[in-house]
Write an enzyme that holds these catalytic residues in place. Structure first.
Site, PDB file in Angstrom:
ATOM      1  N   GLU A 293      -7.131  -2.511  -9.785  1.00 29.17           N
ATOM      2  CA  GLU A 293      -8.269  -2.320 -10.698  1.00 29.17           C
ATOM      3  C   GLU A 293      -8.913  -0.965 -10.437  1.00 29.17           C
ATOM      4  O   GLU A 293      -9.824  -0.576 -11.169  1.00 29.17           O
ATOM      5  CB  GLU A 293      -9.306  -3.431 -10.485  1.00 29.17           C
ATOM      6  CG  GLU A 293      -8.875  -4.765 -11.087  1.00 29.17           C
ATOM      7  CD  GLU A 293      -9.876  -5.881 -10.829  1.00 29.17           C
ATOM      8  OE1 GLU A 293     -10.038  -6.727 -11.705  1.00 29.17           O
ATOM      9  OE2 GLU A 293     -10.482  -5.918  -9.738  1.00 29.17           O
TER      10      GLU A 293
ATOM     11  N   LYS B  84       0.820  -1.229   0.000  1.00 26.26           N
ATOM     12  CA  LYS B  84       0.000   0.000   0.000  1.00 26.26           C
ATOM     13  C   LYS B  84       0.845   1.266   0.000  1.00 26.26           C
ATOM     14  O   LYS B  84       0.314   2.356  -0.255  1.00 26.26           O
ATOM     15  CB  LYS B  84      -0.927   0.012   1.230  1.00 26.26           C
ATOM     16  CG  LYS B  84      -1.844  -1.210   1.323  1.00 26.26           C
ATOM     17  CD  LYS B  84      -2.923  -1.218   0.259  1.00 26.26           C
ATOM     18  CE  LYS B  84      -3.800  -2.461   0.377  1.00 26.26           C
ATOM     19  NZ  LYS B  84      -4.839  -2.532  -0.652  1.00 26.26           N
TER      20      LYS B  84
ATOM     21  N   LYS C 229       0.886   5.011  -4.912  1.00 24.26           N
ATOM     22  CA  LYS C 229       1.517   3.696  -5.156  1.00 24.26           C
ATOM     23  C   LYS C 229       2.255   3.732  -6.494  1.00 24.26           C
ATOM     24  O   LYS C 229       3.384   3.257  -6.605  1.00 24.26           O
ATOM     25  CB  LYS C 229       0.458   2.593  -5.172  1.00 24.26           C
ATOM     26  CG  LYS C 229      -0.201   2.384  -3.821  1.00 24.26           C
ATOM     27  CD  LYS C 229      -1.423   1.478  -3.942  1.00 24.26           C
ATOM     28  CE  LYS C 229      -2.235   1.548  -2.661  1.00 24.26           C
ATOM     29  NZ  LYS C 229      -3.677   1.587  -2.893  1.00 24.26           N
TER      30      LYS C 229
HETATM   31  C1  LIG Z   1      -7.261  -7.857  -9.666  1.00 28.67           C
HETATM   32  C2  LIG Z   1      -6.938  -7.148  -8.381  1.00 28.67           C
HETATM   33  C3  LIG Z   1      -7.245  -5.805  -8.239  1.00 28.67           C
HETATM   34  C4  LIG Z   1      -6.900  -5.118  -7.083  1.00 28.67           C
HETATM   35  N1  LIG Z   1      -7.105  -3.753  -6.999  1.00 28.67           N
HETATM   36  C5  LIG Z   1      -6.557  -3.067  -5.956  1.00 28.67           C
HETATM   37  C6  LIG Z   1      -6.544  -1.636  -5.945  1.00 28.67           C
HETATM   38  O1  LIG Z   1      -7.045  -0.974  -6.855  1.00 28.67           O
HETATM   39  N2  LIG Z   1      -5.947  -1.022  -4.892  1.00 28.67           N
HETATM   40  C7  LIG Z   1      -5.369  -1.711  -3.861  1.00 28.67           C
HETATM   41  O2  LIG Z   1      -4.837  -1.086  -2.941  1.00 28.67           O
HETATM   42  N3  LIG Z   1      -5.397  -3.064  -3.828  1.00 28.67           N
HETATM   43  C8  LIG Z   1      -5.942  -3.758  -4.858  1.00 28.67           C
HETATM   44  N4  LIG Z   1      -5.917  -5.141  -4.869  1.00 28.67           N
HETATM   45  C9  LIG Z   1      -5.328  -5.851  -3.725  1.00 28.67           C
HETATM   46  C10 LIG Z   1      -6.321  -6.794  -3.028  1.00 28.67           C
HETATM   47  O3  LIG Z   1      -7.152  -6.062  -2.191  1.00 28.67           O
HETATM   48  C11 LIG Z   1      -5.514  -7.847  -2.281  1.00 28.67           C
HETATM   49  O4  LIG Z   1      -4.794  -8.608  -3.216  1.00 28.67           O
HETATM   50  C12 LIG Z   1      -6.418  -8.770  -1.461  1.00 28.67           C
HETATM   51  O5  LIG Z   1      -7.023  -8.069  -0.414  1.00 28.67           O
HETATM   52  C13 LIG Z   1      -5.639  -9.940  -0.888  1.00 28.67           C
HETATM   53  O6  LIG Z   1      -4.589  -9.480  -0.079  1.00 28.67           O
HETATM   54  P1  LIG Z   1      -3.056  -9.801  -0.365  1.00 28.67           P
HETATM   55  O7  LIG Z   1      -2.809  -9.591  -1.842  1.00 28.67           O
HETATM   56  O8  LIG Z   1      -2.319  -8.798   0.456  1.00 28.67           O
HETATM   57  O9  LIG Z   1      -2.808 -11.208   0.037  1.00 28.67           O
HETATM   58  C14 LIG Z   1      -6.298  -5.830  -6.009  1.00 28.67           C
HETATM   59  C15 LIG Z   1      -6.019  -7.190  -6.166  1.00 28.67           C
HETATM   60  C16 LIG Z   1      -6.319  -7.853  -7.326  1.00 28.67           C
HETATM   61  C17 LIG Z   1      -5.926  -9.296  -7.469  1.00 28.67           C
END
Ligand SMILES: Cc1cc2nc3c(=O)[nH]c(=O)nc-3n(C[C@H](O)[C@H](O)[C@H](O)COP(=O)(O)O)c2cc1C
Length: 217
Positions: free
Chosen positions: A165, A14, A74
């Site tokens: 996304e 983050k 980010k």
């Molecule tokens: C396709 C996708 C889109 C995501 N979009 C965002 C986003 O726009 N901003 C963000 O801070 N995290 C984003 N995430 C992070 C997810 O919230 C995170 O992967 C999920 O909560 C699982 O946590 P971890 O990846 O820390 O294990 C995204 C994850 C994925 C896979």
């Protein structure tokens, strides 16, 4: 790092430390891993826009305004950011380009093998286009495979990453003239090294349990 340990320790970063840059050779390795991502009938319906300079990252951050402002820092503080784009259509010319590449890479022992690949690939495209009527979703699914592959590879390499996304699709598509190029933005990934201030680095991971997500026959 061990694969299971990587799955459990990689996380959606983050906040980045803007001073830390991914070494050139290691970043190129990640791009090569992206290029080698698998896709259905090897359709490879993706294109990756790579930003390393501050100016390039600012162009991407311009698409992270309003509701998406939370993602802006980010991108700006990352070492590198990549826009994962997906084709908006599959043309006959593109299918022929793929076939030529297969041939260059030595995939066909004779003309029959080449024709077989041509028919199979075209058959799948027409099936998704005309019968399932979800060719765009099928193509985008392939792009997300590349996303998964990159996230895991980055984890193995000790590089932090954030899939996003949360961005304004219209702004990003316009900024990079994606429609004219037959592309659309699907997902953005920032890569680099976590800042000490990243709250998410200290939080435990949360996932549904085994019994909820697996059926063991
Ligand atoms: C396709 C996708 C889109 C995501 N979009 C965002 C986003 O726009 N901003 C963000 O801070 N995290 C984003 N995430 C992070 C997810 O919230 C995170 O992967 C999920 O909560 C699982 O946590 P971890 O990846 O820390 O294990 C995204 C994850 C994925 C896979």
């Amino acid at each position: 790092m061990d694969t299971l340990a990587t799955a459990k320790t990689r996380y959606a970063t983050k906040a980045y430390d803007a001073e830390k840059k991914i070494p050139h050779a290691q970043f190129e390795k990640l791009l090569e891993i992206l290029r080698f991502s698998p896709s259905s009938v090897n359709i490879q319906p993706w294109h990756f826009i790579v930003a390393e300079t501050d100016a390039a990252k600012q162009r991407i951050a311009a698409g992270l305004t309003g509701n998406y402002i939370y993602n802006s820092a980010k991108v700006l503080y990352s070492s590198h950011t990549i826009i994962f784009c997906t084709r908006t259509d599959i043309s006959a010319e593109y299918l022929e380009q793929l076939l030529q590449q297969d041939e260059l890479n030595g995939r066909f022992k004779d003309e029959t093998a080449k024709q077989g690949q041509r028919d199979t690939r075209q058959g799948y495209v027409e099936f998704y286009r005309n019968e399932l009527k979800n060719l765009p979703a099928w193509m985008e699914n392939q792009t997300y495979l590349a996303l998964g592959q990159l996230l895991f590879a980055a984890g193995l390499e000790g590089i932090d990453a954030t899939p996003m996304e949360g961005f304004d699709r219209d702004l990003i598509n316009q900024e990079f003239d994606l429609a004219e190029k037959g592309l659309k933005a699907s997902v953005i990934v920032s890569l680099g090294y976590r800042s000490e201030t990243d709250f998410n680095a200290k939080l435990p991971k949360s996932r549904l349990t085994d019994d909820v997500i697996f059926t063991r026959l």
